[in-house]
Design a protein around this motif. Structure first.
Motif, mmCIF file in Angstrom:
data_model
loop_
_atom_site.group_PDB
_atom_site.id
_atom_site.type_symbol
_atom_site.label_atom_id
_atom_site.label_comp_id
_atom_site.label_asym_id
_atom_site.label_seq_id
_atom_site.Cartn_x
_atom_site.Cartn_y
_atom_site.Cartn_z
ATOM 1 N N GLY A 40 0.785 -1.219 0.000
ATOM 2 C CA GLY A 40 0.000 0.000 0.000
ATOM 3 C C GLY A 40 0.820 1.273 0.000
ATOM 4 O O GLY A 40 1.149 1.787 1.042
ATOM 5 N N ARG A 41 1.160 1.816 -1.122
ATOM 6 C CA ARG A 41 2.027 2.979 -1.156
ATOM 7 C C ARG A 41 1.292 4.290 -1.421
ATOM 8 O O ARG A 41 1.796 5.345 -1.064
ATOM 9 N N GLY A 122 -5.234 -0.769 9.866
ATOM 10 C CA GLY A 122 -5.001 -1.669 8.750
ATOM 11 C C GLY A 122 -4.464 -0.943 7.548
ATOM 12 O O GLY A 122 -3.831 0.101 7.652
ATOM 13 N N LEU A 123 -4.732 -1.491 6.386
ATOM 14 C CA LEU A 123 -4.132 -1.008 5.151
ATOM 15 C C LEU A 123 -5.133 -0.300 4.250
ATOM 16 O O LEU A 123 -4.772 0.141 3.178
ATOM 17 N N PHE A 124 -6.392 -0.213 4.667
ATOM 18 C CA PHE A 124 -7.416 0.220 3.730
ATOM 19 C C PHE A 124 -7.451 1.719 3.504
ATOM 20 O O PHE A 124 -8.259 2.215 2.742
ATOM 21 N N ASP A 125 -6.597 2.480 4.207
ATOM 22 C CA ASP A 125 -6.490 3.899 3.887
ATOM 23 C C ASP A 125 -5.478 4.116 2.774
ATOM 24 O O ASP A 125 -5.206 5.256 2.378
ATOM 25 N N GLN A 126 -4.934 3.033 2.226
ATOM 26 C CA GLN A 126 -3.988 3.108 1.131
ATOM 27 C C GLN A 126 -4.431 2.177 0.012
ATOM 28 O O GLN A 126 -5.064 1.156 0.255
ATOM 29 N N GLN A 127 -4.075 2.539 -1.194
ATOM 30 C CA GLN A 127 -4.450 1.726 -2.344
ATOM 31 C C GLN A 127 -3.533 0.524 -2.479
ATOM 32 O O GLN A 127 -2.330 0.618 -2.237
ATOM 33 N N SER A 128 -4.088 -0.592 -2.881
ATOM 34 C CA SER A 128 -3.295 -1.792 -3.112
ATOM 35 C C SER A 128 -2.275 -1.541 -4.218
ATOM 36 O O SER A 128 -2.599 -0.946 -5.247
ATOM 37 N N GLY A 134 -3.455 1.258 -12.547
ATOM 38 C CA GLY A 134 -4.781 1.559 -13.078
ATOM 39 C C GLY A 134 -5.618 0.336 -13.352
ATOM 40 O O GLY A 134 -6.715 0.451 -13.911
ATOM 41 N N ALA A 135 -5.138 -0.845 -12.949
ATOM 42 C CA ALA A 135 -5.898 -2.071 -13.163
ATOM 43 C C ALA A 135 -7.185 -2.041 -12.339
ATOM 44 O O ALA A 135 -7.244 -1.461 -11.252
ATOM 45 N N SER A 136 -8.223 -2.674 -12.860
ATOM 46 C CA SER A 136 -9.467 -2.819 -12.106
ATOM 47 C C SER A 136 -9.268 -3.897 -11.041
ATOM 48 O O SER A 136 -8.352 -4.724 -11.145
ATOM 49 N N PRO A 137 -10.106 -3.913 -9.996
ATOM 50 C CA PRO A 137 -9.999 -4.985 -9.012
ATOM 51 C C PRO A 137 -10.115 -6.373 -9.633
ATOM 52 O O PRO A 137 -9.419 -7.301 -9.222
ATOM 53 N N GLU A 138 -10.995 -6.519 -10.637
ATOM 54 C CA GLU A 138 -11.120 -7.824 -11.302
ATOM 55 C C GLU A 138 -9.803 -8.225 -11.970
ATOM 56 O O GLU A 138 -9.350 -9.375 -11.844
ATOM 57 N N LEU A 243 -2.744 -14.216 -0.386
ATOM 58 C CA LEU A 243 -3.981 -13.919 0.334
ATOM 59 C C LEU A 243 -4.014 -12.461 0.782
ATOM 60 O O LEU A 243 -5.046 -11.795 0.664
ATOM 61 N N ALA A 244 -2.886 -11.963 1.288
ATOM 62 C CA ALA A 244 -2.839 -10.571 1.739
ATOM 63 C C ALA A 244 -3.131 -9.619 0.581
ATOM 64 O O ALA A 244 -3.864 -8.633 0.741
ATOM 65 N N ARG A 245 -2.586 -9.904 -0.575
ATOM 66 C CA ARG A 245 -2.833 -9.050 -1.743
ATOM 67 C C ARG A 245 -4.298 -9.108 -2.167
ATOM 68 O O ARG A 245 -4.887 -8.077 -2.561
ATOM 69 N N GLN A 246 -4.918 -10.278 -2.089
ATOM 70 C CA GLN A 246 -6.339 -10.379 -2.416
ATOM 71 C C GLN A 246 -7.170 -9.529 -1.469
ATOM 72 O O GLN A 246 -8.086 -8.813 -1.893
ATOM 73 N N ILE A 247 -6.853 -9.593 -0.188
ATOM 74 C CA ILE A 247 -7.604 -8.811 0.790
ATOM 75 C C ILE A 247 -7.410 -7.317 0.538
ATOM 76 O O ILE A 247 -8.358 -6.527 0.632
ATOM 77 N N GLU A 248 -6.189 -6.909 0.198
ATOM 78 C CA GLU A 248 -5.926 -5.501 -0.057
ATOM 79 C C GLU A 248 -6.683 -4.995 -1.289
ATOM 80 O O GLU A 248 -7.117 -3.842 -1.326
#
Length: 322
Positions: A40-41, A122-128, A134-138, A243-248
């Motif tokens: 998350g940078r 956690g990490l959710f205040d930062q983008q994965s 610019g990739a979509s989550p999918e 798994l961590a990357r999927q959650i992010e």
């Protein structure tokens, strides 16, 4: 990610220092081999959840596993009983599961347990990082799945697998389920939770008013351990970055840990599922609810077991709208 990163109180669970040090070393080595150099940078406001796009949980043509031995509990029976109690349970306090079943804990431990819906650090205040280009989550989840398919970090698992099982579901899921590892059916088709336990999980999800396409389902390890044994610590560490990357990428509000193996690994504790279940724990910016694995429910098809799981899932469902 350390236990402090997960938001779990440092003194809540007694850990063996040598085992924890070994786990962290394996985890760091695995992250380096898997290419997870940073977490998350770029601070970013979460976007896109309003679309609620979903990925199919299973491709067309996948057939359900045949019913088990005579006398074994059937998913439909449990679902009917769960739905029958839905109205009554909905009238109860939504945090009932968080207040019950603490009598088996030491007093000091009970005082430390979070009994309300806690939003941990956690990490959710930062983008994965997987979304940095610019990739979509999918697309990001598919990229992770492609990397999993090429992974050979666990020699025994890679040599014996038919398919990798990265997980599937909505890339925008608010609710995520994590089990311990794929079984024979999952290995054969590359889809998480499609055997008898998976059928029951589907019914459990539907019983709380959610569809399987709206959630994401994954496992701690992405390949089937031979003989359905528990994953080894090295195997868990090797798969942890995926798994961590999927959650992010998904950034769920609630994570449900299915069974003791998954719950103990995610929370880094020696406590069993009976002690852990029924309460929320901060985890990577989400809330984690441990509950019994569907396979355990099928083996121990009692009223108390079914009610415990139902209470846990109702609490998880209520937390989604808070």
């Amino acid at each position: 990610m350390t236990m402090a990163d997960a938001g779990t109180p440092r003194d809540a669970f007694p850990l063996d220092p040598a085992r924890l040090a070994r786990h962290l070393r394996l985890r760091l080595e695995a992250e380096g081999r898997a290419g997870l150099a940073a977490v998350g940078r770029i601070p970013a406001v979460r976007a896109g959840r309003g679309s609620r796009r979903s990925a199919p949980s299973a491709p067309a043509g996948v057939t359900a596993e045949q019913p088990g031995p005579q006398g074994a509990a059937q998913p439909e029976a449990m679902a009917a009983e769960m739905k029958a109690g839905l109205a009554e349970a909905a009238r109860a306090r939504p945090d009932r599961a968080a207040d019950e079943d603490t009598r088996d804990l030491p007093v000091a431990a009970r005082e430390r347990q979070p009994t309300v819906h806690v939003k941990g650090p956690g990490l959710f205040d930062q983008q994965s990082p997987d979304l940095d280009d610019g990739a979509s989550p999918e697309d990001a989840l598919q990229r992770i799945a492609d990397e999993v398919a090429q992974c050979t970090l666990c020699a025994e698992l890679a040599a014996n697998r038919t398919n990798t099982v990265p997980g599937q579901g909505s890339a925008y899921a608010d609710l995520m389920f994590i089990g311990e590892g794929p079984g024979a059916d999952e290995d054969a088709q590359g889809i998480a939770f499609i055997g008898r336990a998976g059928q029951l999980l589907t019914k459990m999800i539907e019983a709380i008013g959610v569809t399987r396409d709206e959630v994401f389902i994954a496992n701690i390890v992405k390949c089937r351990p031979p003989g359905n044994r528990n994953p080894a610590p090295e195997e868990e560490a090797n798969c942890a970055p995926y798994l961590a990357r999927q959650i992010e990428v998904i950034r769920p509000k609630v994570v449900v840990a299915l069974g003791g193996v998954a719950a103990k690994y995610l929370l880094q504790t020696h406590d069993g599922i009976t002690r852990l279940r029924g309460r929320f724990y901060p985890y990577m910016g989400a809330q984690l609810m441990p509950t019994f694995h569907p396979a355990y429910v099928l083996r121990n098809y009692t009223k108390d077991t079914r009610q415990a799981v139902y209470d846990d899932l109702l609490a998880a469902r209520a937390a989604l709208v808070e």
